[in-house]
Design a protein around this motif. Structure first.
Motif, mmCIF file in Angstrom:
data_model
loop_
_atom_site.group_PDB
_atom_site.id
_atom_site.type_symbol
_atom_site.label_atom_id
_atom_site.label_comp_id
_atom_site.label_asym_id
_atom_site.label_seq_id
_atom_site.Cartn_x
_atom_site.Cartn_y
_atom_site.Cartn_z
ATOM 1 N N LYS A 21 -30.785 48.698 16.685
ATOM 2 C CA LYS A 21 -31.676 47.543 16.583
ATOM 3 C C LYS A 21 -31.191 46.667 15.433
ATOM 4 N N PHE A 22 -31.270 45.352 15.646
ATOM 5 C CA PHE A 22 -30.883 44.405 14.602
ATOM 6 C C PHE A 22 -31.659 43.112 14.790
ATOM 7 N N THR A 23 -31.679 42.300 13.742
ATOM 8 C CA THR A 23 -32.359 41.010 13.793
ATOM 9 C C THR A 23 -31.350 39.924 13.461
ATOM 10 N N GLY A 31 -34.373 35.858 14.012
ATOM 11 C CA GLY A 31 -35.632 36.406 13.543
ATOM 12 C C GLY A 31 -36.325 37.355 14.504
ATOM 13 N N LYS A 32 -35.801 37.525 15.711
ATOM 14 C CA LYS A 32 -36.400 38.415 16.710
ATOM 15 C C LYS A 32 -35.572 39.693 16.797
ATOM 16 N N GLU A 33 -36.233 40.841 16.640
ATOM 17 C CA GLU A 33 -35.503 42.110 16.716
ATOM 18 C C GLU A 33 -34.889 42.281 18.107
ATOM 19 N N GLN A 34 -33.624 42.671 18.138
ATOM 20 C CA GLN A 34 -32.884 42.885 19.378
ATOM 21 C C GLN A 34 -32.451 44.348 19.458
ATOM 22 N N THR A 35 -32.331 44.850 20.671
ATOM 23 C CA THR A 35 -31.854 46.216 20.899
ATOM 24 C C THR A 35 -30.580 46.137 21.717
ATOM 25 N N VAL A 36 -29.574 46.907 21.301
ATOM 26 C CA VAL A 36 -28.291 46.899 22.012
ATOM 27 C C VAL A 36 -27.776 48.331 22.126
ATOM 28 N N ASN A 67 -27.158 44.845 26.337
ATOM 29 C CA ASN A 67 -28.553 44.650 25.934
ATOM 30 C C ASN A 67 -29.415 44.246 27.124
ATOM 31 N N GLY A 68 -29.097 44.788 28.271
ATOM 32 C CA GLY A 68 -29.851 44.496 29.486
ATOM 33 C C GLY A 68 -31.104 45.342 29.582
ATOM 34 N N LYS A 69 -31.613 45.460 30.789
ATOM 35 C CA LYS A 69 -32.847 46.191 31.035
ATOM 36 C C LYS A 69 -32.636 47.703 30.918
ATOM 37 N N ALA A 70 -33.700 48.395 30.572
ATOM 38 C CA ALA A 70 -33.761 49.864 30.573
ATOM 39 C C ALA A 70 -32.664 50.507 29.728
ATOM 40 N N ILE A 71 -32.506 50.030 28.498
ATOM 41 C CA ILE A 71 -31.429 50.531 27.632
ATOM 42 C C ILE A 71 -31.531 52.042 27.421
ATOM 43 N N GLU A 72 -32.717 52.555 27.142
ATOM 44 C CA GLU A 72 -32.865 53.994 26.889
ATOM 45 C C GLU A 72 -32.512 54.806 28.136
ATOM 46 N N PHE A 109 -19.252 42.262 25.968
ATOM 47 C CA PHE A 109 -20.689 42.066 25.992
ATOM 48 C C PHE A 109 -21.095 42.151 27.459
ATOM 49 N N ALA A 110 -21.518 43.352 27.862
ATOM 50 C CA ALA A 110 -21.746 43.654 29.278
ATOM 51 C C ALA A 110 -23.036 43.021 29.793
#
Length: 144
Positions: A21-23, A31-36, A67-72, A109-110
């Motif tokens: 996670k990063f911002t 300013g919005k937290e992103q998940t990759v 950073n698409g859908k359903a990363i986990e 960047f997939a």
């Protein structure tokens, strides 16, 4: 060079994927937290020999970011040695190592990841068709 170019290639997962996670400080998501999801992968290169056999050459290595859908869920499915079809954008990032030498990292960047169904070692695939009527009830109506 940091120009992006489209890429569509098959790669072999080399390391366990990690969710980070990063911002971002700038751009549309500032300013919005992103998940990759990050993982190392390579594309093996082969050369056909005169006798019809193949000789393995140096591989192309990539840092893949998704950073698409359903990363986990994607993270739980990817395994070391698995072959994937990757589509997205690639850039070459040049940086200096501790000794001051220029090094180049290839980053993908997939936009999409696909499982190669013909790869060795694949035991099975589970799939359950989504219930579209239930999904339509839980999703907000889209404007036309």
């Amino acid at each position: 060079m940091s120009d992006f170019r489209d890429i569509s290639t098959s790669v072999v997962v080399h390391s366990a994927p990690k969710v980070e996670k990063f911002t971002p400080m700038s751009g549309q998501n500032a300013g919005k937290e992103q998940t990759v999801l990050n993982f190392r992968a390579y594309h093996p290169n082969f050369q056909r020999q005169e006798d019809g056999s193949f000789k393995m050459l140096d591989s192309d290595w990539y840092d893949v970011k998704y950073n698409g859908k359903a990363i986990e869920q994607v993270q739980g499915l990817l395994k070391d040695g698995m072959t994937l079809e990757v589509r997205g954008s690639m850039r070459e990032r040049v940086w200096k190592d501790r000794e001051g030498n220029d090094r180049t990292t290839h980053e993908i960047f997939a936009k999409s990841l696909g499982l190669s169904l013909t790869q060795p070692g694949l035991i099975g695939v589970e799939f359950q068709k989504p219930d579209r009527s239930r999904q339509a009830q839980t999703e907000p109506a889209k404007e036309r």
